[in-house]
Design a protein around this motif. Structure first.
Motif, PDB file in Angstrom:
ATOM      1  N   PRO A  99       0.786  -1.244   0.000  1.00 40.21           N
ATOM      2  CA  PRO A  99       0.000   0.000   0.000  1.00 40.21           C
ATOM      3  C   PRO A  99       0.816   1.290   0.000  1.00 40.21           C
ATOM      4  N   LYS A 100       1.931   1.321   0.718  1.00 42.06           N
ATOM      5  CA  LYS A 100       2.661   2.577   0.904  1.00 42.06           C
ATOM      6  C   LYS A 100       4.088   2.409   0.427  1.00 42.06           C
ATOM      7  N   VAL A 101       4.556   3.341  -0.406  1.00 43.50           N
ATOM      8  CA  VAL A 101       5.909   3.252  -0.969  1.00 43.50           C
ATOM      9  C   VAL A 101       6.637   4.572  -0.783  1.00 43.50           C
ATOM     10  N   TYR A 102       7.864   4.487  -0.286  1.00 42.63           N
ATOM     11  CA  TYR A 102       8.742   5.650  -0.135  1.00 42.63           C
ATOM     12  C   TYR A 102      10.001   5.407  -0.954  1.00 42.63           C
ATOM     13  N   ASP A 110      -5.259  -7.328  -3.729  1.00 40.02           N
ATOM     14  CA  ASP A 110      -5.564  -7.359  -2.300  1.00 40.02           C
ATOM     15  C   ASP A 110      -4.347  -6.927  -1.495  1.00 40.02           C
ATOM     16  N   LYS A 111      -4.607  -6.223  -0.401  1.00 41.45           N
ATOM     17  CA  LYS A 111      -3.524  -5.857   0.517  1.00 41.45           C
ATOM     18  C   LYS A 111      -2.927  -7.144   1.070  1.00 41.45           C
ATOM     19  N   GLY A 112      -1.627  -7.320   0.872  1.00 41.79           N
ATOM     20  CA  GLY A 112      -0.967  -8.541   1.321  1.00 41.79           C
ATOM     21  C   GLY A 112      -0.317  -8.365   2.683  1.00 41.79           C
ATOM     22  N   VAL A 113       0.696  -9.202   2.931  1.00 34.97           N
ATOM     23  CA  VAL A 113       1.374  -9.185   4.227  1.00 34.97           C
ATOM     24  C   VAL A 113       2.357  -8.017   4.347  1.00 34.97           C
ATOM     25  N   ILE A 114       2.757  -7.443   3.194  1.00 34.50           N
ATOM     26  CA  ILE A 114       3.731  -6.341   3.204  1.00 34.50           C
ATOM     27  C   ILE A 114       2.994  -5.015   3.355  1.00 34.50           C
ATOM     28  N   ASP A 115       3.420  -4.212   4.337  1.00 32.67           N
ATOM     29  CA  ASP A 115       2.743  -2.944   4.624  1.00 32.67           C
ATOM     30  C   ASP A 115       3.356  -1.764   3.873  1.00 32.67           C
ATOM     31  N   GLN A 116       4.674  -1.716   3.810  1.00 38.26           N
ATOM     32  CA  GLN A 116       5.350  -0.561   3.222  1.00 38.26           C
ATOM     33  C   GLN A 116       6.605  -1.023   2.485  1.00 38.26           C
ATOM     34  N   MET A 117       7.105  -0.131   1.639  1.00 34.47           N
ATOM     35  CA  MET A 117       8.373  -0.389   0.967  1.00 34.47           C
ATOM     36  C   MET A 117       9.141   0.923   0.858  1.00 34.47           C
ATOM     37  N   ILE A 118      10.452   0.836   1.043  1.00 31.03           N
ATOM     38  CA  ILE A 118      11.308   1.990   0.777  1.00 31.03           C
ATOM     39  C   ILE A 118      12.368   1.561  -0.238  1.00 31.03           C
ATOM     40  N   ILE A 119      12.473   2.332  -1.324  1.00 29.97           N
ATOM     41  CA  ILE A 119      13.445   2.042  -2.383  1.00 29.97           C
ATOM     42  C   ILE A 119      14.573   3.066  -2.268  1.00 29.97           C
ATOM     43  N   LEU A 120      15.797   2.578  -2.177  1.00 31.82           N
ATOM     44  CA  LEU A 120      16.956   3.466  -2.000  1.00 31.82           C
ATOM     45  C   LEU A 120      17.944   3.298  -3.136  1.00 31.82           C
ATOM     46  N   ASP A 121      18.326   4.414  -3.732  1.00 35.17           N
ATOM     47  CA  ASP A 121      19.333   4.453  -4.780  1.00 35.17           C
ATOM     48  C   ASP A 121      20.706   4.419  -4.097  1.00 35.17           C
ATOM     49  N   ARG A 122      21.548   3.500  -4.510  1.00 36.02           N
ATOM     50  CA  ARG A 122      22.869   3.349  -3.881  1.00 36.02           C
ATOM     51  C   ARG A 122      23.665   4.646  -3.875  1.00 36.02           C
ATOM     52  N   SER A 123      23.466   5.499  -4.873  1.00 34.19           N
ATOM     53  CA  SER A 123      24.260   6.722  -5.007  1.00 34.19           C
ATOM     54  C   SER A 123      24.055   7.703  -3.853  1.00 34.19           C
ATOM     55  N   ILE A 124      22.965   7.548  -3.085  1.00 35.64           N
ATOM     56  CA  ILE A 124      22.740   8.500  -1.990  1.00 35.64           C
ATOM     57  C   ILE A 124      23.633   8.199  -0.784  1.00 35.64           C
TER      58      ILE A 124
END
Length: 601
Positions: free
Chosen positions: A192-195, A222-236
């Protein structure tokens, strides 16, 4: 065999089982004896989803790495090529097929080609040009995007993703990453929520959303077992890749190299019977390192200075168990003890193995060279001595120390100072060329393209973030840590500090301003189900079950280190956080493998 993958709320064994089903379809498509010719980069990763015994059950009699020179005699009915979409590898396949077809055999072989994870039009075109496309009975896909390393760790095992993005301008790994995220959501439900933070992180998410719309009905909304995700670019956060890892697992990886959960160690250091196998020709013993082994699961995320105490405690426990007085025990109690003997024996074997591994690591980390380099990098982490040429680096160049070691420290100085002053950078370049040769300029050029080396600008990004996000500690807490700094002794990986801030109420809003000095956008997004879009408050209710731990995916685009994995696991053990992480990455990397991809020889 794969029971250790089902330990968390996200059952990673489902992913392994899905890959196995796909593999079974590939093997059962052709009848009779089979040989598999692997793209060399895939042999190890595919071993994480299917063992050799499984292949034998499906009539695979031989396995070979895919090389430019063909194999002498492959006496089977079917040859199956499994490869990543790569033009050079298509040439190898063409050579192998041409050579096989030259041989005068009574029965003709059948050839099958499977691309992992997706077919490539350019590769098929190349096979046509080489005149072997028509010889292939079938061309298909082996859809295995993530390989399961443990119950909380998935890797795509894309070797040079960072180099491809920043030096070669090849963005195919972003599309593959998006495919992998689609696959995860089909298996485990909508996230549902992505950062995210960073240009390529945002690109991956944009591609993922576009693909989800195209897939439509095939997606699990359907909303699954995963609530959130954060994607990080290695360059940061390049400092955390270059920093020496001081956890047990991180040090084993940096000194000996952990590949697909296995490590090769000097056989003479281990008694016969220890290890998965011993290769006599290379005199190496091979060990599998994952949470299936109880002692390793306890040791791997600890700072190395805390490992000795754990091993000592285990040794005492095993001794006291072995020395128990059995004279006064009942028959039932004695039976129980006898049944536990294999377990005690396995614990003794595990203890002996890790005591030896710890001794091997200790020989390295207690050396003057290791400690001197560590002292220099820790000064840079504290923003000390970053404005002028560093005396220790000058000495290393004068002594012709390995180029990789020298470049690592120069890059760390550049990151800590938000670049090097023009005079300092020019001085280092002159010294490097004089000692290591003119070809070093090509390597320096690569480092500049990737952002590891650059000229100083007005901003002081690292210096400011070190203060605002408490990236460094004055006094190390290594044995009984209260903060993630323990993984590098005095330094908290910026990437993991970002995740830690996200766990706090309104944490992301507070972070957005702090992270503005880092490259690329900071973004957040919501994925609502079509059935929920017209109901107010329904999204909030999807995330409001505070009594059970939140499940958050942390996805590193460009690779992550074992120290970062350990830091995330540490956060998950803190009760206040009430969280479980699933860590995904394009590749598990360390300071050596990361820099090697940029060094031109």
């Amino acid at each position: 065999m794969y029971s250790h993958l089902s330990g968390g709320r996200v059952n990673i064994q489902l992913l392994q089982e899905t890959a196995v089903r796909e593999f079974v379809e590939i093997l059962d498509r052709c009848e009779g004896t089979k040989a598999i010719i692997w793209d060399e980069s895939l042999g190890g990763p595919v071993g994480l989803v299917a063992r050799y015994t499984f292949l034998k059950e499906h009539h695979v009699t031989k396995m070979y790495p895919l090389r430019p020179e063909p194999w002498a005699d492959i006496d089977v009915k079917n040859i199956i090529f499994i490869t990543r979409p790569n033009q050079t590898l298509m040439d190898y396949i063409a050579t192998n097929i041409h050579e096989e077809e030259k041989k005068k055999k009574v029965s003709r072989k059948e050839y099958f080609l499977y691309f992992l994870p997706k077919k490539s039009f350019l590769c098929e075109k190349r096979l046509q040009v080489k005149g072997v496309h028509g010889s292939l009975s079938f061309i298909g896909e082996f859809r295995c995007d993530f390989f399961p390393f443990d119950n909380d760790l998935l890797s795509m095992e894309l070797k040079d993703a960072y180099k491809e993005l920043y030096i070669e301008g090849d963005t195919s790994c972003l599309h593959q990453s998006a495919c992998a995220l689609i696959g995860l959501q089909k298996l485990y439900g909508r996230i549902p929520k992505v950062y995210g933070k960073g240009s390529y992180a945002q690109r991956v998410w944009e591609i993922t959303k576009a693909m989800a719309e195209e897939d439509g009905p095939a997606m699990n909304n359907d909303k699954g077992v995963i609530d959130q995700m954060i994607i990080l670019d290695r360059s940061i956060d390049l400092m955390s890749v270059l920093a020496t890892q001081l956890t047990y697992e991180g040090l084993i990886d940096e000194i000996y190299g952990i590949n697909n959960t296995t490590v090769n160690l000097p056989a003479e250091k281990f008694s016969t019977g220890e290890g998965l196998s011993t290769e006599r020709n290379t005199e190496k013993s091979q060990f599998i390192l994952n949470s299936k082994e109880q002692l390793y699961a306890e040791l791997r995320d600890k700072n190395f200075n805390a490992v000795g105490a754990v091993l000592s405690r285990k040794a005492k426990s095993i001794r006291s168990r072995a020395n128990e007085n059995h004279g006064e025990k009942t028959i039932q109690e004695l039976k129980k003890f006898v049944e536990s003997l294999p377990h005690i024996k396995a614990n003794e074997q595990s203890l002996a193995t890790h005591t030896t591994i710890a001794e091997l690591v200790k020989d390295v980390v207690s050396s003057d060279l290791f400690l001197d380099e560590l002292g220099c990098e820790q000064e840079f982490m504290m923003c000390s001595d970053v404005e002028k040429p560093n005396c220790f680096i000058e000495d290393m160049i004068a002594k012709e120390a390995p180029l990789r070691s020298v470049l690592r420290l120069i890059c760390m100085q550049s990151i800590a100072g938000s670049g090097l002053k023009p005079k300092v950078l020019d001085y280092y370049k002159r010294e490097l060329v004089q000692v290591y040769g003119i070809q070093t300029l090509l390597t320096i050029g690569n480092l500049e393209k990737t952002g590891l080396l650059r000229l100083q600008t007005g901003s002081r990004t690292y210096h400011v973030l070190r203060k605002t996000l408490n990236l460094t500690a004055e006094t190390p807490e290594e044995v009984s840590p209260k903060d993630i700094t323990y993984v590098h002794s005095i330094y908290a990986p910026l990437s993991v500090r970002i995740v830690e801030q996200l766990l706090k109420p309104t944490g992301w809003q507070m972070l957005t301003e702090k992270l503005s000095s880092l490259p690329g956008p900071t973004f957040e997004d919501f994925q609502t189900s079509a059935s929920l879009t017209n109901r107010r408050g329904s999204f909030t209710s999807e995330l409001s079950q505070s009594d059970i731990p939140r499940v958050i995916i942390v996805f590193f685009i460009g690779g992550c280190t074992f120290a970062e994995v350990s830091a995330l696991r540490f956060l998950a053990t803190q009760e206040d956080n009430n969280v479980e992480f699933v860590i995904c990455t394009t590749k598990l990397i360390n300071k050596n493998t990361f820099l090697d991809s940029f060094i031109e020889t």
